[in-house]
Each structure stands twice: as structure tokens, then as C-alpha cells.
Write a protein that holds these residues in place. Structure first.
Motif, PDB file in Angstrom:
ATOM      1  N   LYS A   1      -0.731  13.374 -12.715  1.00 63.30           N
ATOM      2  CA  LYS A   1       0.073  12.362 -13.398  1.00 63.30           C
ATOM      3  C   LYS A   1       1.276  11.986 -12.536  1.00 63.30           C
ATOM      4  CE  LYS A   1       2.115  11.702 -18.002  1.00 63.30           C
ATOM      5  NZ  LYS A   1       2.457  12.419 -19.263  1.00 63.30           N
ATOM      6  N   VAL A   2       1.440  10.691 -12.290  1.00 63.47           N
ATOM      7  CA  VAL A   2       2.595  10.181 -11.542  1.00 63.47           C
ATOM      8  C   VAL A   2       3.130   8.957 -12.270  1.00 63.47           C
ATOM      9  CG1 VAL A   2       1.775  11.032  -9.302  1.00 63.47           C
ATOM     10  CG2 VAL A   2       1.166   8.708 -10.055  1.00 63.47           C
ATOM     11  N   LEU A   3       4.355   8.592 -11.963  1.00 64.27           N
ATOM     12  CA  LEU A   3       4.927   7.361 -12.496  1.00 64.27           C
ATOM     13  C   LEU A   3       4.704   6.243 -11.487  1.00 64.27           C
ATOM     14  CD1 LEU A   3       6.660   5.833 -14.609  1.00 64.27           C
ATOM     15  CD2 LEU A   3       8.667   6.436 -13.210  1.00 64.27           C
ATOM     16  N   ALA A   4       4.162   5.126 -11.957  1.00 66.53           N
ATOM     17  CA  ALA A   4       3.975   3.953 -11.103  1.00 66.53           C
ATOM     18  C   ALA A   4       4.935   2.854 -11.544  1.00 66.53           C
ATOM     19  CB  ALA A   4       2.539   3.450 -11.184  1.00 66.53           C
ATOM     20  N   ARG A   5       5.556   2.212 -10.565  1.00 71.25           N
ATOM     21  CA  ARG A   5       6.450   1.076 -10.815  1.00 71.25           C
ATOM     22  C   ARG A   5       5.999  -0.075  -9.907  1.00 71.25           C
ATOM     23  NH1 ARG A   5      11.292   1.811 -13.262  1.00 71.25           N
ATOM     24  NH2 ARG A   5      12.056   0.011 -12.066  1.00 71.25           N
ATOM     25  N   LYS A   6       5.424  -1.118 -10.501  1.00 72.37           N
ATOM     26  CA  LYS A   6       4.882  -2.234  -9.717  1.00 72.37           C
ATOM     27  C   LYS A   6       5.762  -3.463  -9.904  1.00 72.37           C
ATOM     28  CE  LYS A   6       0.577  -4.707  -8.726  1.00 72.37           C
ATOM     29  NZ  LYS A   6      -0.865  -4.810  -9.037  1.00 72.37           N
ATOM     30  N   ARG A   7       6.165  -4.071  -8.764  1.00 73.42           N
ATOM     31  CA  ARG A   7       7.036  -5.242  -8.810  1.00 73.42           C
ATOM     32  C   ARG A   7       6.503  -6.338  -7.896  1.00 73.42           C
ATOM     33  NH1 ARG A   7       8.106  -0.416  -6.902  1.00 73.42           N
ATOM     34  NH2 ARG A   7       9.583  -1.067  -5.301  1.00 73.42           N
ATOM     35  N   ARG A   8       6.848  -7.586  -8.250  1.00 67.39           N
ATOM     36  CA  ARG A   8       6.590  -8.720  -7.363  1.00 67.39           C
ATOM     37  C   ARG A   8       7.938  -9.363  -7.054  1.00 67.39           C
ATOM     38  NH1 ARG A   8       2.513 -12.205  -9.950  1.00 67.39           N
ATOM     39  NH2 ARG A   8       1.156 -10.464  -9.371  1.00 67.39           N
ATOM     40  N   TYR A   9       8.191  -9.615  -5.759  1.00 69.44           N
ATOM     41  CA  TYR A   9       9.469 -10.147  -5.316  1.00 69.44           C
ATOM     42  C   TYR A   9       9.327 -11.618  -4.922  1.00 69.44           C
ATOM     43  CZ  TYR A   9      10.916  -5.262  -5.023  1.00 69.44           C
ATOM     44  OH  TYR A   9      11.209  -3.949  -5.315  1.00 69.44           O
ATOM     45  N   PHE A  10      10.373 -12.387  -5.233  1.00 69.20           N
ATOM     46  CA  PHE A  10      10.363 -13.824  -4.965  1.00 69.20           C
ATOM     47  C   PHE A  10      11.607 -14.216  -4.172  1.00 69.20           C
ATOM     48  CE2 PHE A  10       7.989 -13.032  -8.772  1.00 69.20           C
ATOM     49  CZ  PHE A  10       6.975 -13.977  -8.829  1.00 69.20           C
ATOM     50  N   ARG A  11      11.463 -15.287  -3.386  1.00 64.19           N
ATOM     51  CA  ARG A  11      12.624 -15.920  -2.764  1.00 64.19           C
ATOM     52  C   ARG A  11      12.511 -17.413  -3.013  1.00 64.19           C
ATOM     53  NH1 ARG A  11      14.378 -16.525   3.355  1.00 64.19           N
ATOM     54  NH2 ARG A  11      12.155 -16.324   3.675  1.00 64.19           N
ATOM     55  N   ASP A  12      13.546 -17.962  -3.643  1.00 63.12           N
ATOM     56  CA  ASP A  12      13.530 -19.375  -4.036  1.00 63.12           C
ATOM     57  C   ASP A  12      12.300 -19.697  -4.871  1.00 63.12           C
ATOM     58  OD1 ASP A  12      15.898 -19.769  -2.638  1.00 63.12           O
ATOM     59  OD2 ASP A  12      14.860 -20.323  -0.801  1.00 63.12           O
ATOM     60  N   GLY A  13      11.911 -18.747  -5.719  1.00 65.93           N
ATOM     61  CA  GLY A  13      10.784 -18.962  -6.620  1.00 65.93           C
ATOM     62  C   GLY A  13       9.418 -18.768  -6.013  1.00 65.93           C
ATOM     63  N   VAL A  14       9.355 -18.456  -4.715  1.00 69.74           N
ATOM     64  CA  VAL A  14       8.078 -18.261  -4.027  1.00 69.74           C
ATOM     65  C   VAL A  14       7.826 -16.770  -3.861  1.00 69.74           C
ATOM     66  CG1 VAL A  14       6.788 -18.678  -1.902  1.00 69.74           C
ATOM     67  CG2 VAL A  14       8.315 -20.448  -2.801  1.00 69.74           C
ATOM     68  N   PRO A  15       6.652 -16.258  -4.283  1.00 65.50           N
ATOM     69  CA  PRO A  15       6.379 -14.827  -4.124  1.00 65.50           C
ATOM     70  C   PRO A  15       6.246 -14.438  -2.665  1.00 65.50           C
ATOM     71  CG  PRO A  15       4.405 -15.962  -4.866  1.00 65.50           C
ATOM     72  CD  PRO A  15       5.523 -16.970  -4.911  1.00 65.50           C
ATOM     73  N   THR A  16       6.900 -13.347  -2.275  1.00 64.10           N
ATOM     74  CA  THR A  16       6.883 -12.931  -0.875  1.00 64.10           C
ATOM     75  C   THR A  16       6.293 -11.539  -0.671  1.00 64.10           C
ATOM     76  OG1 THR A  16       9.131 -12.057  -1.058  1.00 64.10           O
ATOM     77  CG2 THR A  16       8.897 -14.332  -0.298  1.00 64.10           C
ATOM     78  N   GLU A  17       6.390 -10.686  -1.668  1.00 62.62           N
ATOM     79  CA  GLU A  17       5.813  -9.347  -1.509  1.00 62.62           C
ATOM     80  C   GLU A  17       5.543  -8.721  -2.871  1.00 62.62           C
ATOM     81  OE1 GLU A  17       8.475  -5.852  -0.487  1.00 62.62           O
ATOM     82  OE2 GLU A  17       9.740  -7.491   0.250  1.00 62.62           O
ATOM     83  N   GLU A  18       4.637  -7.753  -2.864  1.00 58.79           N
ATOM     84  CA  GLU A  18       4.312  -6.992  -4.071  1.00 58.79           C
ATOM     85  C   GLU A  18       4.323  -5.518  -3.694  1.00 58.79           C
ATOM     86  OE1 GLU A  18       1.681  -8.763  -7.291  1.00 58.79           O
ATOM     87  OE2 GLU A  18       0.380  -7.188  -6.490  1.00 58.79           O
ATOM     88  N   ALA A  19       5.035  -4.718  -4.475  1.00 57.32           N
ATOM     89  CA  ALA A  19       5.213  -3.305  -4.117  1.00 57.32           C
ATOM     90  C   ALA A  19       4.980  -2.420  -5.333  1.00 57.32           C
ATOM     91  CB  ALA A  19       6.621  -3.071  -3.573  1.00 57.32           C
TER      92      ALA A  19
END
Length: 259
Positions: free
Chosen positions: A140-158
Motif C-alpha cells: 500500500k502506497v499513497l499516490a498523488r497525480k497532478r497535471r500542470y499547465f502554463r497559460d492554460g496549456v498542459p505541459t506535464e503530468e506527474a
């Protein structure tokens, strides 16, 4: 010989189109943020087939003069890539000042950053993550998934993966916003002093799912970065698995020369 001549002529044509468009961008005739002429317009203007136009557009994209967004078309780049200075971005001083690394970097590059939290919760550790965390597969682990944007454009997912015994008594870790300085600040507040970060970086073409998540054109390259966060007790307390749009970032590393 005739086929070689035809191929050479076709290559010269798409490079001519790319050069013409590049000159328009550099002169300001095509302004930053403006759309690149459509495929049909370019076909009519230069008297070429669609494949030649697509190669010309791909050439401009490779030189980072334009960016293509799925379903929207191609546009003249309006901002420089985010410069990730790995030797600086994880300094403790930033965490104490309540700064999250990505937000600070995106702001410095002239963009407006934002984050969309996609998931926070317990999961079973995938084998490769379990190996890096040095826990049994399926733990069992904790997962935290995010999507990052710059000026409304997605740039990375972590996605961050953290050992359950480390996070179970840190309530902020289960919130969408873990507070100033992010999860590393919360770890250190609870006695897990970070001593080292180890990053593995590779490049490849985006999968269909990644392309959709980051609004990339088909065949666009991505950077796959996996980071281990290690404490002064030599324990790995987080794995961060990140997919980044390759044309949106410059990775900047600094390290000491040693004997």
C-alpha cells in the motif's frame, strides 16, 4: 535515379516552405501566439500535397518555432520553455518560503501556472515503483497525480508515490493542496529530512494517452523523468514519475567535478 531526383525535389520543397514560414515568424509577420496558416491554405499557396505541408510544419515544430495543440492547430510559440534547474529547484530555502518548484519556474519563464489534481489516495505499488521504494510489490502506497499547465496549456503530468508508513499520520498529504512548500515541506516537518534527489531521464514518443493528456500532436516527443527523494537516513520516501512535453522544457543540471 529518377526516383532519387523526385525525393530530393520533395525534400527541397518542404524545406523551402519551412524556411519561408520561419522567416515570417522571425520578422514578426507571423506574431507570437498567432495561428500558422492552415494545411489547405499552405497547399494552395505553394501548390503542394498535404504530406509536403505536414513535413514543413514538423520541421518548424522540431526547431521550436511553433507548437501544435491537438484539435486546435499550430501556433507561433509565444513563450520560452520552462527551464528546470535541478540543482536549484529543490533547495530547502524554497520550501521554507512556501514555494512550489513548478509554479516558481513557470512564473519565471513568463507564463501563468496552474495545477489540476487528478487523484489522491491509496493504491497498490506497481512493481517498478515498489522496487524503487524498496517495499514488496503490491504494498500500500499513497499516490498523488497532478497535471500542470502554463497559460492554460498542459505541459506535464506527474504522479508521486509515497510509502504508507511514512504518510499515514500526515493528514496534509491526503489533501489536494498539501500546503506551502508542497509535500517535501510536509515530509521534513515530520522528521524526514531530505538529503538527496536522484533523477533518471529518458526521451521517447508520447503514447496515445499521454498525447491526449498533454494536447500533443501525433508523434510528439516527451521527456520521461523519474525522481527518487532520499532522506539523510538513506530511505527513499517518494518516487515522482513525470511525463513532460519535450518542447516545453529545458533540463538544466549542475554538479561538482570530482576525482
Amino acid at each position: 535515379m529518377a526516383s532519387d531526383s523526385v525525393a530530393s525535389s520533395a525534400k527541397a520543397k518542404y524545406l523551402q516552405i519551412a524556411d519561408d514560414l520561419a522567416a515570417q515568424i522571425q520578422s514578426g509577420a507571423l506574431e507570437p501566439g498567432s495561428p500558422v496558416p492552415s494545411e489547405s491554405d499552405l497547399m494552395a499557396r505553394y501548390g503542394v500535397a498535404s504530406g509536403t505541408v505536414r513535413k514543413a510544419v514538423a520541421e518548424l515544430r522540431a526547431t521550436q518555432l511553433i507548437e501544435t495543440h491537438h484539435g486546435r492547430g499550430s501556433f507561433v510559440r509565444s513563450r520560452p520553455p520552462v527551464q528546470r534547474k535541478s540543482s536549484d529547484r529543490f533547495r530547502r530555502a524554497h520550501r521554507k518560503a512556501g514555494k512550489a518548484a513548478y509554479l516558481a519556474e513557470a512564473e519565471q519563464s513568463g507564463g501563468v501556472p496552474s495545477v489540476n489534481v487528478l487523484f489522491v489516495g491509496p493504491i497498490k505499488a506497481p512493481p517498478e515503483i515498489a522496487e524503487r521504494l524498496e517495499v514488496p510489490a503490491g504494498s500500500k502506497v499513497l499516490a498523488r497525480k497532478r497535471r500542470y499547465f502554463r497559460d492554460g496549456v498542459p505541459t506535464e503530468e506527474a504522479t508521486s508515490y509515497l510509502p504508507w508508513d511514512v504518510v499515514k499520520d500526515i493528514p496534509e498529504m491526503f489533501a489536494e493542496n498539501p500546503g506551502g512548500g508542497g509535500i517535501y515541506a510536509r515530509l521534513e516537518e515530520h522528521g524526514h529530512l531530505l538529503a538527496e534527489f536522484v533523477e533518471t531521464v529518458s526521451a521517447r514518443l508520447a503514447t496515445k494517452a499521454e498525447g491526449s493528456a498533454l494536447a500533443l500532436s501525433p508523434g510528439a516527443p516527451v521527456i520521461h523523468l523519474v525522481r527518487n527523494a532520499i532522506t539523510d537516513g538513506d530511505r527513499v520516501v517518494e518516487i515522482c514519475d513525470t511525463i513532460m512535453a519535450a518542447d516545453q522544457f529545458v533540463l538544466d543540471y549542475r554538479f561538482a567535478a570530482r576525482d
